[in-house]
Write an enzyme that holds these catalytic residues in place. Structure first.
Site, PDB file in Angstrom:
ATOM      1  N   LYS A 134     -56.792  -6.705  48.740  1.00 28.38           N
ATOM      2  CA  LYS A 134     -56.229  -6.069  49.943  1.00 28.38           C
ATOM      3  C   LYS A 134     -55.004  -5.275  49.527  1.00 28.38           C
ATOM      4  CE  LYS A 134     -57.846  -8.633  53.817  1.00 28.38           C
ATOM      5  NZ  LYS A 134     -57.722 -10.089  53.823  1.00 28.38           N
ATOM      6  N   HIS A 137     -49.599  -4.119  52.672  1.00 29.53           N
ATOM      7  CA  HIS A 137     -49.183  -3.354  53.858  1.00 29.53           C
ATOM      8  C   HIS A 137     -47.894  -3.927  54.425  1.00 29.53           C
ATOM      9  CE1 HIS A 137     -50.578  -6.438  56.654  1.00 29.53           C
ATOM     10  NE2 HIS A 137     -51.602  -6.592  55.839  1.00 29.53           N
ATOM     11  N   HIS A 140     -46.669  -7.523  54.974  1.00 28.52           N
ATOM     12  CA  HIS A 140     -46.210  -8.400  53.896  1.00 28.52           C
ATOM     13  C   HIS A 140     -44.790  -8.077  53.427  1.00 28.52           C
ATOM     14  CE1 HIS A 140     -50.188 -10.234  53.413  1.00 28.52           C
ATOM     15  NE2 HIS A 140     -49.578 -11.140  52.683  1.00 28.52           N
TER      16      HIS A 140
HETATM   17  N1  ARG Z   1     -51.980 -15.400  51.449  1.00 27.66           N
HETATM   18  C1  ARG Z   1     -51.542 -15.904  52.726  1.00 27.66           C
HETATM   19  C2  ARG Z   1     -51.560 -14.791  53.748  1.00 27.66           C
HETATM   20  O1  ARG Z   1     -51.435 -13.641  53.400  1.00 27.66           O
HETATM   21  C3  ARG Z   1     -50.153 -16.456  52.675  1.00 27.66           C
HETATM   22  C4  ARG Z   1     -49.988 -17.628  51.781  1.00 27.66           C
HETATM   23  C5  ARG Z   1     -48.699 -18.317  52.023  1.00 27.66           C
HETATM   24  N2  ARG Z   1     -48.446 -19.425  51.138  1.00 27.66           N
HETATM   25  C6  ARG Z   1     -49.025 -20.612  51.222  1.00 27.66           C
HETATM   26  N3  ARG Z   1     -48.724 -21.513  50.318  1.00 27.66           N
HETATM   27  N4  ARG Z   1     -49.859 -20.915  52.189  1.00 27.66           N
HETATM   28  O2  ARG Z   1     -51.653 -15.080  54.927  1.00 27.66           O
END
Ligand code: ARG
Length: 581
Positions: A134, A137, A140
């Site tokens: 992805k 964007h 984030h």
């Molecule tokens: N990759 C996930 C997202 O974009 C966030 C992960 C956050 N960290 C975790 N340990 N859950 O929604």
């Protein structure tokens, strides 16, 4: 705590002992410092001590206590005390306050507000945590910048920090991507367009799968995707190497953004890293009798905590996002022995974190209490909410490039003579974006507007940076005029403007400590903005390069101190501080 508070607390504690020798128990200096307040009106002094806090212990009316203490306290070199009803109000000796504050800042250099409080303690910070395949964007941006700033803040306070990018690199979508690539993709295209090409493939996969379902009612594509995902999980070389390549392509793309933002990580261990660490979670949950089967799935019941159950294993035996987070927490506890593990993740995931934090608590790990979800609000762009589905996406790289272009246009107009315009435009443009992100309490939603972000007046990144550049310019001019080494006349800093600036500077260390306590970088943003505002007021109202050498030297030192605080403050929120703008 700021030095002046500490000093006052010392005076009050001593006066209490002297004034009320018969009292059984008196508050400690730390408690007294905690009671000290900043009075609502400037002419009420610098600090006020509410004596009603003592009336129960001392069995006396607050005004009586205030009067007794006021008579005893005698320290004209540092402050004078006066009563105001039940309050004991303090006015600093302005000259010595100026001298002490400036000396402290200049001695600390870029370590002003630093401490050893965190020595020997480790903080894990899970931030940015992007998803593979992805594009990065603006959704984030907050996790990335809040996490990055917290890392710098904790570092400043002496903690050992571990920055973790918990990559979203596990899930059936990656099997679908392998399938799509094998059917329609080309190496050249992916190498050329990067994540953009992967996204196109993924979209095509879904379109084709939908078509298939409509025309024939079959799901060969979906099945193929699932099979490829299993192949990745089983480590089948071809599927795995394709997947690893997708990961590489994504990280290469994201790295460009990280470089623009100067963001770094100590670990990229993401969801897939825990593939071989799932067994332990399951065994422990079973052994601790926490696992129940519900409709074929394995769950941990959380009804006693008023939450829906935490899903651990799907019907088909696949683990879930939460299972991986539990495995990751166990791993981090074993590997880093953290004192705190922060998760800088949008508030939408609030329930997810509360659920699995509870599971860890039920597993009996005492460090469950040290897991913290650092939640933040949503970001919208020029009044539009963002949605990948509706095609309203703003890519971070595009946003940052545009920010630089826009900043460059402003600089061309404002400072045509500047030599390194491109470099300054980068610092200012990107700084403006970061500042907007870290300006308000993190839980508040953000609406990003270019006009607001790049305004040089008002509470913005460019404004604070400009103030820093102004300090640099004043000091350059002073150097050109080559003053001999002269003793500063601190009585020149006793006016209200200089004092407001000094107060702002003296409160800065407390803002950093509070920012860490609350995991709230905006407290540093506000503190540094306040220093900028009070410096500008001081700058407009006073001739810094005064004819009188002593006055001039005092004002220059104050300028040097302000500059140092501005630079440190900007650094802590992840911004650069150009010397000319
Ligand atoms: N990759 C996930 C997202 O974009 C966030 C992960 C956050 N960290 C975790 N340990 N859950 O929604």
């Amino acid at each position: 705590m700021d030095d002046m508070k500490q000093m006052l607390a010392g005076l009050i504690a001593a006066a209490m002992k002297e004034g009320f020798p018969e009292a059984a128990e008196l508050p400690t200096e730390g408690e007294i410092a905690g009671f000290l307040e900043v009075p609502p009106e400037r002419d009420m002094g610098d600090y006020a001590f509410p004596c009603f806090k003592l009336s129960r212990t001392l069995r006396k009316a607050p005004p009586v206590i205030a009067q007794t203490l006021a008579v005893i306290i005698d320290a004209p070199e540092t402050c004078t005390a006066r009563t105001l009803g039940g309050y004991l109000n303090f006015d600093f000796n302005r000259g010595s306050f100026a001298e002490a504050t400036i000396a402290k800042v200049l001695a600390a250099e870029d370590r002003y507000g630093a401490s050893t409080k965190g020595n020997g303690k480790t903080i894990c910070i899970d931030y940015s945590s992007i998803n593979i395949a992805k594009r990065f964007h603006i959704g984030h941006l907050s996790t990335t910048m809040i996490g990055h700033s917290l890392k710098r803040i904790y570092d400043h306070l002496g903690y050992t920090t571990i920055g973790i990018n918990h990559l979203g690199d596990w899930g059936t979508q990656f099997g679908k991507l392998v399938s799509a690539y094998r059917r329609w993709g080309s190496q050249a295209e992916v190498e050329k367009d990067g994540v953009e090409a992967l996204t196109r493939l993924y979209v095509k996969f879904h379109e084709e799968a939908e078509k298939e379902e409509k025309s024939t009612g079959t799901h060969t594509l979906e099945d193929e995707g699932r099979a490829y995902f299993k192949a990745i999980e089983d480590g089948e070389p071809e599927a795995l190497s394709l997947f690893n390549w997708f990961k590489e392509v994504t990280l290469r793309d994201c790295d460009r953004v990280y470089q623009l933002l100067d963001v770094k990580f100590d670990s990229y261990a993401g969801e897939a890293f825990y593939n071989d660490k799932m067994g332990r979670v399951l065994e422990e949950l079973k052994a601790k009798h926490l696992l129940t089967i519900s409709e074929g799935a394995s769950i941990v019941d959380l009804s006693d905590a008023d939450m829906p159950p935490c899903l651990i294993l799907k019907k088909d035996g696949a683990t879930l996002y939460a299972t991986r987070d539990i495995a990751a927490a166990l791993y981090r506890a074993d590997t880093y022995h953290f004192d705190k593990c922060l998760y800088v993740v949008a508030y939408q995931q609030d329930l997810h974190f509360r659920q699995w934090f509870k599971v860890v608590e039920k597993m009996g790990y005492p460090w469950a209490k040290d897991l913290v979800h650092v939640a933040f609000g949503m970001i919208s762009y020029e009044g539009q909410t963002l949605s990948t589905r509706k095609g309203h996406v703003v890519y971070l790289e595009d946003l940052l490039r545009r920010a630089q272009e826009k900043a460059l246009a402003i600089i061309e107009e404002k400072s045509p003579g500047l030599t390194n315009k491109e470099e300054v435009a980068r610092q200012v443009g990107i700084g403006a974006v970061i500042y907007t992100d870290l300006q308000n309490n993190r839980i508040k939603d953000i609406d990003f507007w270019w006009d607001r972000a790049l305004n040089f007046d008002g509470e913005t990144g460019p404004y604070v940076q400009y103030t820093h550049a102004r300090c640099c310019s004043v000091l350059r001019k002073a150097e050109e005029q080559q003053a001999p080494d002269i003793a500063p006349d601190y009585t020149a800093l006793t006016d209200d403007d200089a004092q407001a600036l000094l107060r702002s500077i003296s409160r800065f260390p407390e803002a950093i400590a509070d920012a860490a306590d609350k995991n709230e970088p905006s407290m540093v943003t506000r503190a540094v903005t306040d220093v900028a505002k009070t410096y500008n007021k001081f700058y407009y109202e006073h001739r810094i390069l005064d004819e009188d050498a002593g006055v001039r030297e005092a004002r220059l030192r104050l300028t040097r101190a302000a500059l140092s605080v501005l630079k440190t403050g900007l650094y802590l929120i992840g911004m650069e501080a150009p010397e000319r703008m």
